[in-house]
Scaffold this active site. Structure first.
Site, PDB file in Angstrom:
ATOM      1  CG  ASN A 119     -10.798  -4.023   9.428  1.00 25.83           C
ATOM      2  OD1 ASN A 119     -10.373  -4.927   8.770  1.00 25.83           O
ATOM      3  ND2 ASN A 119     -10.256  -3.230  10.256  1.00 25.83           N
TER       4      ASN A 119
ATOM      5  CG  ASN B   3     -10.305  -8.568  11.138  1.00 20.75           C
ATOM      6  OD1 ASN B   3     -11.239  -8.723  11.796  1.00 20.75           O
ATOM      7  ND2 ASN B   3      -9.774  -7.355  10.948  1.00 20.75           N
ATOM      8  CB  THR B   4      -5.324 -13.635  10.499  1.00 19.11           C
ATOM      9  OG1 THR B   4      -5.340 -12.373   9.277  1.00 19.11           O
ATOM     10  CG2 THR B   4      -4.461 -14.689  10.078  1.00 19.11           C
TER      11      THR B   4
ATOM     12  CG  PHE C 239      -3.428  -9.819   7.088  1.00 16.04           C
ATOM     13  CD1 PHE C 239      -3.818  -8.601   7.564  1.00 16.04           C
ATOM     14  CD2 PHE C 239      -2.675 -10.856   7.668  1.00 16.04           C
ATOM     15  CE1 PHE C 239      -3.301  -8.164   8.772  1.00 16.04           C
ATOM     16  CE2 PHE C 239      -2.211 -10.157   8.723  1.00 16.04           C
ATOM     17  CZ  PHE C 239      -2.388  -9.194   9.555  1.00 16.04           C
TER      18      PHE C 239
ATOM     19  CG  ASN D 199      -4.025  -3.814  14.901  1.00 11.65           C
ATOM     20  OD1 ASN D 199      -4.868  -3.532  13.983  1.00 11.65           O
ATOM     21  ND2 ASN D 199      -3.120  -4.569  14.128  1.00 11.65           N
TER      22      ASN D 199
ATOM     23  CE  LYS E 247      -1.475  -1.091  13.900  1.00 11.71           C
ATOM     24  NZ  LYS E 247      -1.712  -0.463  12.854  1.00 11.71           N
TER      25      LYS E 247
ATOM     26  CB  SER F 191      -4.649  -8.209  12.044  1.00  4.76           C
ATOM     27  OG  SER F 191      -5.766  -8.289  11.636  1.00  4.76           O
TER      28      SER F 191
END
Length: 348
Positions: A108, A172-173, A112, A238, A209, A170
């Protein structure tokens, strides 16, 4: 196969993000029966949270707290929603969610996507009684002060969430994982510590996390920083940016975070490093590649006090929760343990 597991199999034939949306709507609206009462051997506590069992839902499935009614009836010991950011944001362009069927994995790069703190807070206010709901906090992509976004989440949802997870891992940011560096993590955790209530019952636990791609020394540093700033535990871990050579799906080259079965060795390695560094001083929650009672039990014996699942639900259906709990209870008894906590770290 139960009716709901059959429906899950049907959803796997759809586009992943469409299936995700339909699953959330179904969980929000379907008149699901309550899960059976848990085996008493599974009852445990972590950071002051009283849990009927140690099997939790990881963040990412229900980003906005929309499906708490249905999720509360699947048998989880605790449910984590989010990531939620202060302001609503659409996330990254589609397609951004990929099902690696051959590898029992997911990639993915959602970014967010969520409806923001106000909508999340209202849904928390209407959550079903008796379910332990955690809020996974993120930072807006375009914010200039990311630590301030986490503080804003903590303050806006105070009194609504049973616990908070500070998600700095994460992939993805852009730039988010840089918050795991020592100076950045000290600044972030120091500001979170200063913003937390000083007295219970208002002082909900805060977990951090972390990524599975950190080396042992980096994880050790984060453990010490967490202890210094009175963080209540670590969630390990994660999604990973790694792409194992064993991946066979044609989607394997997509960018984003990899979860599911191929994440398991990376998550296990990170858990071992965290347990070695923590030496029992900090509770750990294990995530990544957990798809059976055997694997949940293995993570407990490595040092986790609880576990979370998500990707495995996509491939095995919601009946997986009950199956894990039954097998875990049997394994605890077979090895002579009378509680979950007695098994924690027993295999290190």
């Amino acid at each position: 196969m139960s009716l709901f597991d059959g429906l899950a199999a049907g959803l796997r034939r759809l586009d992943p993000e469409t299936a995700h949306r339909l699953a959330i709507q179904g969980l929000a609206l379907a008149p699901l029966p309550a899960a059976p009462v848990d085996d008493p051997i599974l009852h445990t506590t972590i950071a002051g949270l009283d849990l009927p069992n140690p099997i939790g839902l990881a963040a990412g499935l229900d980003k906005n707290g929309e499906a708490l009614r249905g999720l509360s009836r699947l048998g989880f010991g605790f449910v984590e929603c989010g990531s939620v950011t202060p302001r609503p944001q659409p996330g990254n362009p589609r397609p951004r969610l990929f099902r690696l069927q051959e590898d029992q994995a997911i990639i993915n790069r959602m970014g967010f996507n969520n409806a923001g703190l106000d909508a999340f807070a209202e849904r928390l206010r209407r959550r079903p009684p008796g379910v332990v709901v955690g809020a996974n906090l993120g930072a807006n992509k375009d914010t200039e002060d990311r630590a301030a976004d986490y503080v804003a989440g903590l303050q806006r949802l105070a009194g609504g969430a049973a616990y908070f997870t500070v998600n700095i891992s994460s992939p993805n940011t852009p730039g988010l994982r840089a918050l795991q560096g020592r100076d950045q993590v000290d600044d972030l955790l120091g500001r979170i510590e200063a913003a937390r209530p000083t007295a219970r019952p208002d002082r909900a636990p805060v977990f951090l996390k972390i990524a599975p791609d950190l080396v042992a020394g980096e994880i050790g540093m984060i453990v010490e920083a967490a202890l210094a700033h009175r963080i209540d535990g670590l969630i390990v871990s994660n999604t990973t940016l790694e792409r194992p050579e064993t991946l066979s799906s044609p989607q394997a080259g997509e960018s984003g975070g990899l979860s599911g079965l191929p994440l398991r060795p990376f998550a296990e390695k990170a858990l071992r490093a965290a347990a070695e560094a923590a030496q029992g001083r900090l509770p750990l929650i294990a995530v990544g590649g957990i798809d059976s009672g055997a694997e949940a039990y293995a993570r407990l014996r490595l040092g986790a006090s609880a576990v979370q699942i998500y990707s495995a639900l996509i491939y095995h259906g919601p009946g997986l929760v009950g199956a894990i709990k039954r097998d875990l209870a049997a394994r605890l008894r077979a090895d002579g343990f009378s509680t979950v906590s007695a098994a924690v770290g027993s295999g290190r």
